[in-house]
Design a protein around this motif. Structure first.
Motif, PDB file in Angstrom:
ATOM      1  N   HIS A  35     -12.389  14.126  -1.956  1.00 54.48           N
ATOM      2  CA  HIS A  35     -11.885  14.817  -0.764  1.00 54.48           C
ATOM      3  C   HIS A  35     -12.937  15.789  -0.258  1.00 54.48           C
ATOM      4  N   TYR A 181      -7.484  20.214   0.552  1.00 51.65           N
ATOM      5  CA  TYR A 181      -6.431  20.045   1.552  1.00 51.65           C
ATOM      6  C   TYR A 181      -6.726  20.956   2.740  1.00 51.65           C
ATOM      7  N   ARG A 192      -4.531  11.327   3.028  1.00 48.95           N
ATOM      8  CA  ARG A 192      -4.377  10.482   1.857  1.00 48.95           C
ATOM      9  C   ARG A 192      -5.472   9.421   1.838  1.00 48.95           C
ATOM     10  N   TYR A 193      -5.877   9.066   0.615  1.00 51.63           N
ATOM     11  CA  TYR A 193      -6.813   7.945   0.488  1.00 51.63           C
ATOM     12  C   TYR A 193      -6.128   6.690   1.012  1.00 51.63           C
ATOM     13  N   THR A 470      -1.629  11.544   6.971  1.00 52.58           N
ATOM     14  CA  THR A 470      -1.622  12.799   6.209  1.00 52.58           C
ATOM     15  C   THR A 470      -0.259  13.006   5.559  1.00 52.58           C
ATOM     16  N   ILE A 471      -0.254  13.763   4.489  1.00 56.78           N
ATOM     17  CA  ILE A 471       0.989  14.092   3.796  1.00 56.78           C
ATOM     18  C   ILE A 471       0.960  15.572   3.432  1.00 56.78           C
ATOM     19  N   ALA A 473       1.084  18.406   0.796  1.00 57.07           N
ATOM     20  CA  ALA A 473       0.856  18.558  -0.648  1.00 57.07           C
ATOM     21  C   ALA A 473       1.962  19.450  -1.183  1.00 57.07           C
ATOM     22  N   HIS A 484      -0.757  14.079  -5.588  1.00 58.20           N
ATOM     23  CA  HIS A 484      -1.067  13.822  -4.179  1.00 58.20           C
ATOM     24  C   HIS A 484      -2.545  13.533  -3.970  1.00 58.20           C
ATOM     25  N   SER A 487      -3.489   9.975  -5.043  1.00 56.38           N
ATOM     26  CA  SER A 487      -2.713   8.830  -4.569  1.00 56.38           C
ATOM     27  C   SER A 487      -3.514   8.019  -3.562  1.00 56.38           C
ATOM     28  N   HIS A 489      -3.015   4.875  -0.792  1.00 58.50           N
ATOM     29  CA  HIS A 489      -2.035   4.064  -0.098  1.00 58.50           C
ATOM     30  C   HIS A 489      -2.682   2.791   0.414  1.00 58.50           C
ATOM     31  N   LEU A 527       1.913   2.394  -2.774  1.00 56.59           N
ATOM     32  CA  LEU A 527       1.441   3.744  -3.044  1.00 56.59           C
ATOM     33  C   LEU A 527       1.040   3.799  -4.504  1.00 56.59           C
ATOM     34  N   HIS A 529      -1.852   5.213  -7.649  1.00 54.50           N
ATOM     35  CA  HIS A 529      -2.614   6.396  -8.026  1.00 54.50           C
ATOM     36  C   HIS A 529      -3.862   5.959  -8.772  1.00 54.50           C
TER      37      HIS A 529
END
Lengths: 1192, 276
Positions: A35, A181, A192-193, A470-471, A473, A484, A487, A489, A527, A529
């Motif tokens: 990230h 983040y 998110r990846y 985006t999500i 955290a 998170h 993870s 997706h 989803l 990890h």
């Protein structure tokens, strides 16, 4: 075995004196590295200009003319007028700082905790320098403010970039804060990846849907995702047509185009037919299949009648002129070149390289069609990489800037078209006026992207989805939080797919994607990890010297024409054909490279992926494929020949023999050995103790439940403003835990309690996964937790707030509140509640004064639970110069465990508390131990969670001896069993070897006939609590239309008694109950119905006072209330002669028992009907359908 | 019940180990139950928090205070239950008031412990902001006060350096805690904090001669099942001994461990008065 200590002293020391130089758990920084590094890559570093700078260079120039461009004049040049070209020269992003306006502050830096607590965004200014040039005059430029873009916490542009723990604590962060983040409106959000196709590798595809692309299209194709140096990508697909030719597909501004491949081949290097023929055939003249196709390919292009490269370019340019939107004065050839440069194999700047790769693609395509090779699986990690957050962020910034620039051009050309008088390219004021008209606010768009996860894009960025990037955290507990960041997706597109093949767990993903840690249900398999040791590369490696190195080791040059394709395989480096080699040589090259990279020789980087695909019959297309780019998954293993650490990727892993443990090494076969047998599990999956003893689905469940358990979510809970936060009061470190528990510092954030658990069927209250809690244990604080909720009062949005800038509502308590008013007890003069105040539903939580009415307004607390005021935060604005208008109140809701709350062990064994059993009645052992928790033995046989039984033994032994028991999976074997290890410990502590104990009934004192399995198990309290879920209703709100009870817990609604429930009651013959549920407790109502015509909607009333006295109406005197049927009376009056015929459409019969009152006089009866029926009658009446009820 | 006999094997300040003989199993178990749940003690029941600037929430601190054992010598006679008392809220007969007022002025971490709790004497006239410490008793003449033991209501080990105090919370410079606690009489049936015992071990028939239980074993019962300490008290069964299905348990081995609120002796002696 590692030292069995809880490291309590060390931890306490670390808490008291956080490190002043670094972190106690550096591994936490490692796992968010992709990230951070991908975000850092946006900005310049040393000689690297950064992705943003590369991006703006790629945007290029926008050109506009002040002439209209006349077609009638012969000379094109003159008629266009002056030529204004604009481009972005440079770009810079600042750290988050206090706005310049505020002169008073000493510390100009803004820190993440401020953004979090003030519910604002953590952002830095984005500035560009915009240059323009008219004709060939001097270049002029201006700086343009592009708003503030959210900055990733702990990135290069963050103010706590490399801050050590001690300072982080001062800055109100976790001591182990790792960032990764963004903070948008006080929420922590992360990108998110996302899994995307592997870049720079040609994959063969067989897709039935390709046939629908047009006539002659077949299901065969090869595809390559090409990435520019600024990390934006373009996917090129080569389709095989049944007429032997092939079409190249690409997309431009979300629109797809196809070009015959021959056109591109010719346009690239002006290749002759022979060159193309030889390039594809590669001396393999016996291959008649290929020969035929190539012949068809060449022949089919003859119809275009284009011979030279220039002709092809011009043809392309001509066809694409309209859509490309490039300068009008460009020639067709320039446009054609530009098209090929920007859309075809964009990772290769050199046309000859493009040509070579296209030839390779054609060969691979034909091999696929002929069945010599199989199709590649795009769902396999072998052909996948990760779209990194920072790269995506950069792509969007680039696109937004390009859009703004295009906007400027559009504005000017619009002005020119409308012949606006002020248009003057040489006038700086005009230019700046145009610039000010265009919104350059990239910052707001980036904030929006992060806040919603929606991608608003004209090009689509070569991605398959437009939302869900985006999500939040969530810091529900530490385990959820860290997951998170790991993870991955598969993509929102695949979530809607009906086929489940994409969700499959493939052997290829071993070591990269955790097989255990995926949710069950809808997102299952999509989803995922990352495995614990999986890294993602973030930089492009230095590999310029590799081709030369390989030449020196026997690779031949790229002159494909002189090579024999039958006994040579292609050598590619990042999708560039760098040479050819015979399979044995290629294999040797691969082994050499691996030896060099592990030993660090010849500057071969360790992260170079060396994918040697051996020749096979109908397998993957052979070749030696080297990858050095960013965004690849890599993981560490040990290379056996030299015993050194190696880093491998999913592409090469398929062709490797990796032993899981040193014992498993087969000297003839194995090439690598795992550094640790548990490396293939994700962090969470690794934390399940003895997971190797459990049935695998249970471990999957635990990965979910671990993320739902209440625990210590944050050590800086005072400085957090999350909407809802769960906190466990007395978390403990588990007695039984894997080594990684320490490695990841999980002890700072415990998620449960060590409980004495007896496996016994004792009272019947432990049936069906219920568990009995010891009442005394509960009273001593077992599982006690609280919920922190945010309550935000913003006077700007409150009722009565003025729209203007001046505030008319002010926090405070006016004199209109009496001195002895009760609210003065809980609310201070300033209108804010006192910390510690208890607030019940409907209580006043703050007061403010309204300027217009001069009255004090009470702001009420609307929630159905009693809470305590924990903190009151006064929130100012960015510059800190406005009056207080917004407060953030943290409310604390105590949540002691109650019957109905959910608990679980760490083995997917969840249960609901069914009773708090008095301690004296609980069974006890000879030593006086009483269980905290009783669970039923039936929880085990079908679920086979042996790990929990082992944990129980280990916990008991650990508690007796004061040991932290190591519960790492795969440490025990058939010869050296866990049972024996812990059994011996138990025996040493004076217990039975198998963990059983004789126990006594608490009620009679008699010894049980059987001995009981009792031990210590770590129990988690899950966040699902009855208090949030229970739903009861006697009477309450009803739907205004149907008068039936509303639904929904929040609205005090009912639970639907549906058709199937109705069926059940009918089947049982419980008619009274049925009547009660569906009528009396629902929409019971009474209605008047006419005895004569049966209508329910024709009620009329006589005014009794007037009618009876005057007696004007002779017939049809209404009932006692004066009610009468309007229709019948009207009919009777209208035509006394002819009796009224019934004109109803629907006739129903009402049995006499439903007639409630039948007044002797009059013509109306009262019946009981559901209100919806009356509603239905009215609706039908509006459609012209009458309903008639036959009243008996 | 022919002839109950108690043989004390070991007494310490916080525990007693004895063998009970000549009673039936029901009696022995009821002794255990009474010891655990029916002996009245004093414990903090109501906490009025005036200032709390510590890191812990009010209810957390209140809970922790409740768990602190207070000296309850002869609580049975020395105090009334609040529910039985005729006073309005908490008079000297039915409550002990404690206060705690600690603030940290210096740097570093400071522990607030049970030692900081001070019993407010009913004659001291100490007043809290919310009012006087004790409410007025409705009637005089109770003999309760004279029956109380030394240091009644004080936290266990208050003025004893050998006993480490109970940690309530830790504070730093600038933080403080000020509160009033009302301790009341109660029994552990109501709340575990009133239990005088931390554990009661209870065993009979260590050799399983009565075959009340059946030991699960893999191969050899005797080898796999460790004998308890109490097994020394009884004759091990001989292999040729016939099973006496009429036998009843006779010897009950107890060990009572107290929290310190009451002495082990008192705990056992009070059983007789409270088992009604």
């Amino acid at each position: 075995m590692p030292p069995s200590t809880f490291k309590t002293v060390e931890r306490e020391k670390a808490f008291k004196h956080p490190s002043k130089t670094g972190h106690s758990y550096p591994i936490l920084n490692e796992f968010v590295a992709p990230h951070l590094e991908s975000f850092n890559a946006l900005f310049p570093e040393g000689n690297d200009p950064g992705l943003l700078a590369l991006g703006i260079k790629d945007i290029g120039k926008r050109v506009v003319f002040d002439g209209k461009g006349s077609t009638e004049s012969g000379s094109r040049q003159a008629s266009w007028g002056n030529r204004l070209s604009m481009w972005i020269d440079s770009i810079s992003v600042s750290r988050p700082l206090v706005p310049e306006k505020d002169k008073a502050v000493k510390e100009r830096k803004v820190f993440p905790s401020e953004a979090r607590e003030r519910l604002s965004s953590y952002r830095g200014k984005l500035q560009i320098s915009l240059s323009w040039q008219v004709n060939d005059s001097t270049v002029r430029s201006t700086n343009k403010d592009c708003g503030s873009i959210p900055i990733m916490v702990r990135s290069k542009r963050c103010n706590i970039k490399e801050t050590p723990s001690a300072e982080l604590v001062q800055r109100h962060e976790e001591p182990e804060e790792f960032g990764g983040y963004f903070i948008v409106n006080g929420n922590e959000r992360l990108i998110r990846y996302l899994i995307v196709p592997r870049r720079h590798h040609v994959i063969a595809l067989i897709r039935p849907s390709f046939v629908n692309r047009g006539p002659a299209y077949t299901r065969f194709g090869v595809s390559i995702r090409c990435v520019r140096i600024d990390q934006t990508s373009v996917t090129n697909t080569l389709h095989y047509l049944s007429n032997g030719s092939a079409m190249m597909r690409f997309s431009w501004r979300k629109q797809e185009y196809v070009i015959p491949i021959m056109l591109i081949l010719k346009a690239l290097i002006s290749a002759s037919d022979k060159e193309i023929f030889e390039g594809i055939m590669m001396h393999d003249y016996e291959n008649t299949f290929m020969m035929d196709r190539v012949e068809l390919l060449l022949r089919s292009f003859k119809t275009y009648n284009l011979q030279t490269g220039t002709q092809c370019l011009e043809y392309l340019g001509d066809k694409f002129r309209v859509v490309l939107g490039q300068p009008e004065d460009w020639s067709n050839q320039m446009l054609g070149t530009w098209l090929i440069d920007t859309l075809i194999l964009v990772h290769l700047p050199n046309p000859r390289d493009k040509f070579q790769l296209l030839l390779f693609m054609i060969r691979k395509l034909f091999a696929l069609v002929s069945g010599d090779t199989c199709a590649d699986n795009p769902d396999s990690p072998q052909h996948q990489e990760i779209l990194l957050p920072g790269f995506l962020y950069g792509m969007i910034i680039k696109e937004k800037l390009a859009e703004a620039l295009t906007q400027v051009r559009m504005n000017i050309s619009m002005d020119v078209a409308r012949e606006v008088s002020t248009v003057d390219f040489f006038d700086e004021r005009y230019i700046s006026k145009v610039l000010s008209k265009v919104s350059f606010d990239v910052g707001a768009k980036m904030s929006n992207f992060l806040a919603t996860g929606n991608l608003v894009s004209q090009t689509g960025l070569d991605l398959q989805q437009a939302s869900g990037f985006t999500i939040v955290a969530e810091k529900l507990n530490w385990q959820r939080y860290i997951s998170h960041f790991r993870s991955v997706h598969r993509g929102a597109f695949f979530a809607e797919l009906k086929t489940t093949t994409v969700r499959k767990l493939l052997p290829e993903s071993w070591g990269f994607i955790c097989p255990v840690h995926t949710p069950d249900g809808t997102p299952c398999g999509l989803l995922n990890h990352l495995s614990r040791s999986c890294r993602i590369t973030t930089t492009t490696l230095a590999v310029d010297h590799i081709p030369a190195l390989l030449f020196s080791r026997g690779m031949t040059q790229t002159h494909a024409a002189v090579l024999d394709g039958r006994n040579n395989v292609c050598v590619q480096l990042d999708g560039r054909v760098i040479g050819w080699a015979s399979p044995p040589i290629a294999k040797r090259l691969a082994t050499d490279l691996r030896a060099w990279k592990t030993q660090g020789l010849h500057k071969v980087p360790l992260d170079l992926e060396i994918g040697y695909v051996p020749a096979s019959k109908g397998g993957q297309y052979p070749g030696l494929y080297l990858f050095s780019s960013a965004a690849r998954m890599m993981r560490p293993v040990k290379y056996l020949p030299n015993g050194r650490p190696d880093s491998i990727g999913p592409f090469e892993q398929v062709y490797m023999e990796i032993a899981c443990t040193p014992d498993e090494i087969n000297p003839d076969v194995s090439t690598h050995v795992e550094e640790n047998p548990t490396n293939f599990l994700s962090i969470l999956a690794n934390l399940t103790p003895f997971s190797d003893f459990n049935q695998s689905p249970r471990n999957i469940y635990q990965c979910q439940m671990g993320k739902q358990s209440m625990g210590v979510a944050s050590t800086a809970i005072r400085h957090r403003t999350d909407n809802k936060m769960y906190d466990l009061q007395t978390g403990q470190t588990p007695v039984v835990r894997p080594v990684l528990h320490n490695t990841y510092g999980m002890d700072s954030f415990p998620t449960g309690t060590n409980a004495v658990v007896a496996v016994i069927s004792y009272t019947g209250y432990d049936m069906e996964d219920a568990m009995i809690l010891n009442k005394s244990a509960h009273e001593r604080g077992f599982g006690y937790g609280s919920i922190y909720k945010s309550h935000i009062i913003d006077l700007k949005t409150e009722r009565g707030a003025s729209r203007g800038s001046a505030a008319n509502l002010h926090f405070g308590m006016g004199r209109d509140i009496r001195r002895d008013d009760d609210i003065r007890e809980v609310i201070h003069e300033d209108g804010l509640p006192l910390v510690g105040t208890r607030v019940a539903p409907g209580d006043c939580i703050a007061t403010y004064i309204d300027d217009t009415t001069h009255r004090t307004v009470r702001h009420k607390y609307h929630s159905d639970e009693v809470a305590y005021v924990d903190t009151v935060r006064l929130l100012g604005n960015d510059t800190g110069d406005s009056e207080l208008q917004k407060v953030h109140i943290t409310l604390r809701i105590p949540r002691a465990p109650v019957i109905g709350d959910k608990f679980s062990s760490r083995h997917g064994q969840k249960g609901v508390c069914s009773q708090k059993w008095p301690a004296v009645d609980m069974p006890f052992s000879e030593s006086g131990m009483q269980p905290d928790v009783i669970i039923n033995p039936h929880a085990f046989p079908s679920r086979m969670t042996i790990g929990m039984l082992v944990e129980s033994m280990a916990g008991k032994a650990g508690a007796m001896h004061g040991l932290a028991q190591d519960a790492t999976p795969f440490t025990f074997s058939e010869e050296d069993t866990a049972i024996d290890y812990f059994g011996k410990q138990l025996r040493a502590a004076g217990y039975n070897y198998y963990g059983n104990e004789p126990m006594y009934s608490g009620i009679t004192g008699e010894e049980f006939a059987a001995d009981i399995y009792i031990g210590v198990v770590y129990y988690q309290r899950l966040r699902h609590m009855v208090l949030d879920k229970f739903q009861v209703r006697t009477t309450g709100p009803v739907d205004p239309v149907t008068r039936q009870p509303v639904k929904g817990r929040k609205r005090a609604g009912g639970i639907r008694f549906g058709e199937m429930e109705r069926d059940a009651l009918i089947a049982h013959g419980t008619a009274f109950l049925l009547q009660d549920r569906l009528m009396n407790c629902s929409d019971y109502s009474t209605a008047w119905v006419c005895k004569t015509c049966g209508s329910m909607i024709t009620l009329g009333y006589d005014d009794l006072m007037t009618t009876t006295r005057s007696g004007s109406l002779s017939q049809g005197v209404g009932g006692p209330g004066g009610e009468y049927c309007r229709v019948c009376r009207a009919k009777a009056e209208e035509a006394k002669a002819s009796p009224a015929t019934d004109g109803s459409d629907i006739r129903l019969q009402v049995p006499s028992e439903y007639v409630l009152r039948s007044p002797k006089a009059g013509e109306m009866d009262i019946i009981a009907v559901p209100y919806v029926f009356r509603y239905l009658c009215a609706e039908l009446a509006s459609m012209g359908i009458a309903i008639s009820l036959e009243v008996a | 019940m022919s002839n109950p006999r108690v043989r004390i094997r070991n007494v310490q300040h916080d525990r007693v180990n004895f063998v009970l003989e000549g009673v039936d199993i029901g009696f022995a178990n009821s002794l255990r139950r009474v010891v655990m749940a029916d002996i009245p003690t004093v414990a903090i029941d109501i906490v009025e928090i005036e200032t709390n600037t510590t890191v812990l929430a009010d209810e957390f601190i209140a809970h922790r205070l409740g768990m602190i054992p207070l000296i309850s010598t002869n609580c049975d006679e020395g105090m009334r239950y609040t529910r039985d008392c005729t006073c309005l809220s908490n008079c000297k007969y039915c409550s002990v008031v404690l206060y705690l007022d600690v603030s940290c002025q210096e740097g570093g971490t400071m522990d607030i412990t049970s030692d900081h709790l001070q019993v407010v004497g009913y004659n001291s006239g100490y007043r809290f902001t919310s009012g006087p410490a004790y409410s007025d008793p409705a009637s005089d003449g109770g003999e309760e006060l004279s029956k109380r033991g030394d240091g009644f209501g004080n936290p266990v080990g208050k003025d004893d350096d050998s006993v480490p105090p109970v940690l309530i919370t830790k504070i730093r410079k600038g933080q403080g805690l000020k509160l009033k606690c009302v301790a009341r009489k109660g029994i552990a049936k109501e709340h575990a904090k009133w239990s005088p015992c931390s554990a009661v071990s209870f065993e009979y028939d260590p050799h399983n001669k009565l075959r009340h239980t059946s030991y699960w074993f893999e191969s050899d019962e005797r080898a796999e099942w460790p004998l308890s300490e109490n097994a020394k008290e009884e004759e091990p069964p001989r292999d040729d001994m016939p099973f006496d299905f009429n036998a009843k348990p006779e010897k009950f081995y107890f060990e009572v461990e107290t929290t310190g609120a009451l002495s082990p002796k008192e705990v056992i002696m009070k059983v007789t008065t409270n088992s009604g």
